[in-house]
Write an enzyme that holds these catalytic residues in place. Structure first.
Site, short mmCIF file in Angstrom:
data_model
loop_
_atom_site.label_atom_id
_atom_site.label_comp_id
_atom_site.label_asym_id
_atom_site.label_seq_id
_atom_site.Cartn_x
_atom_site.Cartn_y
_atom_site.Cartn_z
CD GLU A 1 -11.14 60.10 -67.40
OE1 GLU A 1 -11.95 61.02 -67.16
OE2 GLU A 1 -10.01 60.29 -67.85
CG ASP B 1 -12.44 64.86 -57.80
OD1 ASP B 1 -11.53 65.06 -58.61
OD2 ASP B 1 -12.59 65.54 -56.78
CG ASP C 1 -9.14 68.47 -69.20
OD1 ASP C 1 -9.23 68.11 -70.39
OD2 ASP C 1 -9.70 67.86 -68.26
CB THR D 1 -2.63 59.94 -75.45
OG1 THR D 1 -2.40 61.35 -75.42
CG2 THR D 1 -1.80 59.25 -74.39
CG PHE E 1 -6.22 64.55 -75.20
CD1 PHE E 1 -7.00 65.69 -75.33
CD2 PHE E 1 -6.84 63.37 -74.82
CE1 PHE E 1 -8.36 65.66 -75.07
CE2 PHE E 1 -8.20 63.33 -74.54
CZ PHE E 1 -8.96 64.47 -74.67
C1 LIG Z 1 -7.22 66.07 -71.92
S1 LIG Z 1 -7.78 64.52 -71.30
C2 LIG Z 1 -6.35 63.47 -71.43
C3 LIG Z 1 -6.68 62.02 -71.39
C4 LIG Z 1 -5.49 61.05 -71.53
N1 LIG Z 1 -4.59 61.17 -70.40
C5 LIG Z 1 -4.78 61.22 -72.84
O1 LIG Z 1 -3.65 61.70 -72.85
O2 LIG Z 1 -5.40 60.88 -73.87
C6 LIG Z 1 -7.90 64.81 -69.56
C7 LIG Z 1 -8.69 63.72 -68.84
O3 LIG Z 1 -8.66 63.97 -67.43
C8 LIG Z 1 -9.92 63.64 -66.89
N2 LIG Z 1 -10.06 64.38 -65.61
C9 LIG Z 1 -10.06 65.72 -65.44
N3 LIG Z 1 -10.19 66.04 -64.14
C10 LIG Z 1 -10.28 64.86 -63.47
C11 LIG Z 1 -10.44 64.52 -62.10
N4 LIG Z 1 -10.52 65.47 -61.17
N5 LIG Z 1 -10.49 63.22 -61.76
C12 LIG Z 1 -10.40 62.25 -62.71
N6 LIG Z 1 -10.25 62.50 -64.03
C13 LIG Z 1 -10.19 63.79 -64.40
C14 LIG Z 1 -10.92 64.06 -67.96
O4 LIG Z 1 -12.15 63.40 -67.84
C15 LIG Z 1 -10.16 63.69 -69.23
O5 LIG Z 1 -10.47 62.37 -69.67
#
Ligand SMILES: C[S@@+](CC[C@H](N)C(=O)[O-])C[C@H]1O[C@@H](n2cnc3c(N)ncnc32)[C@H](O)[C@@H]1O
Length: 215
Positions: free
Chosen positions: A53, A80, A103, A177, A179
């Site tokens: 994350e 990343d 996302d 979750t 989201f």
């Molecule tokens: C919409 S949130 C969903 C979080 C969680 N999976 C949930 O369902 O509650 C998307 C997450 O992906 C992470 N994220 C996006 N791109 C990423 C990347 N390239 N590497 C690591 N994390 C990433 C964001 O920081 C965010 O916390």
């Protein structure tokens, strides 16, 4: 982080050295606050889990959970995920990869920012053992359809869904979750995709810089 984190570097041995037991490996990419992975690692002491994350408060939340529960089988990488997959994960070493509610980037001009697109999909598939599973979920129907088409197009993955829709029942380890709750309040349906790594040999999982999604 010094106790329960793994620093990003290009040494694949970092992952196995981080655990006291030799066990099947699960990865969660973009774990948010990490509650799902925390429950999985607690319920399954027989597996090793890595959470990846970039969002610092979510990373802190999960680290606190690991410490409170004294978990030996869950470690965290704040970096990343694409770079981690590209450089730190041994091909064919992971039993399951979770990408839950990535996302959605709903605007068309932002689709290029989506995490789940080629060549990332094949790079994820390449990390899996034959028979290993890529599990994704989203409440954004156009993204779900797009994932389905792209996963079906991958030579490395076979759909495990039983019905004609192509979408699967959620495995019981997937908790609701934040989201997902938000999506439900907005009246969104949730789609789970479960794809198994087959034994096709990957040509190359390398992500060329110009193909990499930002963020
Ligand atoms: C919409 S949130 C969903 C979080 C969680 N999976 C949930 O369902 O509650 C998307 C997450 O992906 C992470 N994220 C996006 N791109 C990423 C990347 N390239 N590497 C690591 N994390 C990433 C964001 O920081 C965010 O916390």
């Amino acid at each position: 982080m010094p106790a329960y984190g793994i620093n990003f570097n290009e040494d694949t041995a970092q992952i196995s050295n981080a655990f006291v037991q030799h066990a099947p490996l699960w990865l969660e990419i973009g774990f948010g606050n990490g509650d799902t992975l925390l429950e999985i690692a607690t319920a399954r002491p027989d597996i090793n889990c890595i959470g990846i994350e970039v969002h610092a408060p979510g990373v802190g939340h999960l680290l606190r959970g690991v410490e409170n529960r004294s978990l030996q089988n869950l470690r965290v990488i704040r970096h990343d995920a694409i770079e981690v997959v590209e450089h730190m994960i041994e091909p064919g070493s992971v039993e399951r990869i979770l990408v839950l509610f990535p996302d959605p980037w709903p605007k068309k001009r932002h689709h290029k920012r989506r995490l789940l697109k080629q060549p990332v999909i094949d790079a994820l598939a390449n990390c899996l053992l034959p028979g290993g599973v890529l599990h994704c979920a989203t409440d954004w129907q156009p993204y779900a359809q797009d994932m389905l088409e792209q996963f079906n197009a991958s030579q490395l993955l076979d759909n495990l869904a039983a019905g004609d829709s192509g979408f699967a029942q959620p495995p019981e380890y997937r908790l609701q979750t934040r989201f997902e709750s938000r999506g439900q309040r907005l009246g969104h349906q949730v789609f789970d995709l479960l794809f198994e790594r087959n034994s096709t040999v990957a040509e190359s999982s390398e992500l060329k810089p110009h193909n990499r999604p930002p963020g």
